[in-house]
Design a protein around this motif. Sequence first.
Motif, short mmCIF file in Angstrom:
data_model
loop_
_atom_site.label_atom_id
_atom_site.label_comp_id
_atom_site.label_asym_id
_atom_site.label_seq_id
_atom_site.Cartn_x
_atom_site.Cartn_y
_atom_site.Cartn_z
N ARG A 402 100.80 42.26 -30.97
CA ARG A 402 102.07 42.96 -30.87
C ARG A 402 102.08 44.23 -31.70
O ARG A 402 102.59 45.25 -31.28
CB ARG A 402 103.21 42.04 -31.35
CG ARG A 402 103.87 41.25 -30.22
CD ARG A 402 105.00 40.45 -30.77
NE ARG A 402 105.75 39.82 -29.69
CZ ARG A 402 106.52 38.77 -29.85
NH1 ARG A 402 106.65 38.21 -31.03
NH2 ARG A 402 107.18 38.26 -28.83
N ASP A 403 101.55 44.15 -32.89
CA ASP A 403 101.64 45.26 -33.84
C ASP A 403 100.52 46.26 -33.59
O ASP A 403 99.54 46.33 -34.31
CB ASP A 403 101.57 44.72 -35.27
CG ASP A 403 101.78 45.82 -36.31
OD1 ASP A 403 102.36 46.86 -35.94
OD2 ASP A 403 101.35 45.64 -37.46
N SER A 439 105.68 49.97 -29.36
CA SER A 439 106.01 48.90 -30.28
C SER A 439 107.41 49.07 -30.87
O SER A 439 108.08 48.09 -31.16
CB SER A 439 104.98 48.83 -31.41
OG SER A 439 103.70 48.52 -30.90
N PRO A 443 109.69 45.77 -29.05
CA PRO A 443 109.04 45.01 -30.12
C PRO A 443 108.59 43.62 -29.70
O PRO A 443 107.76 43.02 -30.40
CB PRO A 443 110.12 44.94 -31.20
CG PRO A 443 111.42 45.15 -30.47
CD PRO A 443 111.10 46.09 -29.35
N TYR A 446 103.62 42.55 -25.73
CA TYR A 446 102.25 42.36 -26.19
C TYR A 446 101.32 43.38 -25.52
O TYR A 446 101.58 43.83 -24.41
CB TYR A 446 101.74 40.96 -25.83
CG TYR A 446 102.35 39.84 -26.61
CD1 TYR A 446 101.74 39.36 -27.76
CD2 TYR A 446 103.54 39.25 -26.20
CE1 TYR A 446 102.31 38.32 -28.48
CE2 TYR A 446 104.11 38.22 -26.91
CZ TYR A 446 103.49 37.76 -28.05
OH TYR A 446 104.04 36.73 -28.77
N ARG A 490 109.44 52.94 -37.52
CA ARG A 490 108.51 51.84 -37.30
C ARG A 490 108.81 50.67 -38.23
O ARG A 490 108.71 49.51 -37.85
CB ARG A 490 107.07 52.31 -37.53
CG ARG A 490 106.01 51.27 -37.17
CD ARG A 490 104.63 51.71 -37.59
NE ARG A 490 104.48 51.69 -39.04
CZ ARG A 490 104.21 50.59 -39.74
NH1 ARG A 490 104.09 49.42 -39.15
NH2 ARG A 490 104.08 50.65 -41.06
#
Length: 631
Positions: A402-403, A439, A443, A446, A490
């Motif tokens: 994800r990140d 992202s 959020p 994936y 972010r």
Amino acid sequence: GVARPGLDDNFFALGGHSLLIARVLTAVRERLFVSPTLRSFFERPTVRGMAEAVLEAQTLQAEPDLVRELLDQVQGVSSTAPPSVEPDRRSAQDRADGARLVMSGPRGTAEDIRAFAAAADDVRGVALRTLAVPTCDRVTGLRRALLSYGANAHRHGHEVEFVVMDNSSSAATRDAYRTMLQDLARSEKAEIHYGGAEEKVAWLDLCHREAGLPREVLAFALFGHREGPYNAANNANANLLHTVGRPVLCADDDTLGETYVSPGLTDGMALSSGSPEINWAFADRGELEATMVRSDRDIFGEHGRLLGRTPASFAAELLAHGLPLDEFGLPAAALRDPSTAAGRAALSVPSLVGDCGWASPSTYLNFDGESLSRLIRSEEDYRAGRVSRLNARFVDRPTFTRDMTSFMCTFYGADNRRLLLPYLPCTKGNDTLYALLHSICFPDDYFVYSPVAFSHQPVETRRFWDHEILRGASGIDFSYLVAALLEPLRVSGLSAVDGAGRMRELGSCIRELGLLPAEEFDERSRRQVRALAERDLAEQRQRLAAHSGPPSWRRDLKEYIALRARSMDESGFAVPLDLAVDKGADRARELSRLFLRDFGELLMAWPDIVTAAGELAERGHRLGRRIGGVS
């Protein structure tokens, strides 16, 4: 391990367990090119049941004539079955209970498996039938790419369409593209859509007229800015608008559908934070070919299998492979009720074999883990690697994260059935920004990395020069500036509750940055660029202290750190070099604000542009013009 199982012997009664399930499903996928669901396996854990599941999966992706043929096969099997064989009439719950002993404890019970599998209706992924290719002044290279991907699709039973968006400035070159594509459509019986300047302008006018969207915003999305040093990303935006409403595989015009896997390929799946890729540098093509394993894999099936997947289906497959869920950090809510789990695999990223695609070799100085260990094995390895552009960038199994802070758009799959971000269409580094911005806006989404590598093979030979590794130390590019300015977002996130709302909110924030007075903008840029650069520098210093490495690697890293530290003290450090090199520092500052303002307005309008593109497509007005194939 059973010498001769019967057609209706129960898999679990014979001693089957989770790891064997993984082997069965992998073998079926590799040999029969379909992916029966985990749920279907638990409902019918017999050879006969699996055969039925395979036929059903083939039916879901088949053409009508093939469906009729499969139905005939099913009827033939049913009519010739021995009368003494009784079908397995136990309930799905009774059959799944056979897995309880091997699925219990920390790896989840059979009830967990059933819950995940029942919620994971998307475990098959999507039907991927479209290849979108951005191109510019590479007529011959594009033909090579389309033939390569078309051959892979044909070998694996897919009928695909090609979408080509062309950024060539010459009308003669665009005509050459159209002629080549018409010939290719005729010889390969392929459906092809093409969008050059003329097609883009026609669609822009139609969208402006029909939907009332601002012409200047549409023009920025599709043509970038006349002073932009690199406007190729507008082709990526055009591809997203043309393919709205469907999943798509995107690949550059200097790539090939030749597939490889790493020598460490393994079963299973993984979730990770950050980029999971391993990167190996090679001195020459021979060394690369001797290390990576050529393997004819189904490109469209692989990315169709991965795109659109939810955490529920990830968890089901992880459990099927006997992997504990705790170490992958899945949310507790997903364990209790998979149907409530949010998120999907919005983008799929193939592994890469061939040209690295980097603007600078200084990336080598940021390697960590296995990538760094291989690079600095010896003085010879490092010296050869730092000037070579030949790389293998790969994962050993499908890996979800994800990140994401970095992403290369050399090739990727996109689940364009739902809203995706546009690209910044006027500078390089837009793909790195894309991951960061995605992202922020989505959020829960994936990125999924595939262990199947495509080939990036430019026609021309490319190499880095010997001391080019220090080139990026003296300044930043525009994408780095944007990343630094958005670092607070972010960390803090956005307040809107849905993706479209967050995209508009992000666009508003970026637009406000572009509208700042020059002095305030310069001061904020200097402050936030320096903060990000100091963090990067601290990581490099830690890397230098932690590894001995060969002398040339240590020397290069020390010189890079020293040059970076000196440059950070200069007043113009936050002025993007990719804008200043041709325009000068003062105009680069002006363009930075202008590009931010325009990109912010594009983000604010993009959900409406996508909606308009979908409505126009339903009426037969896609952005690219159809120039081949049977209607």
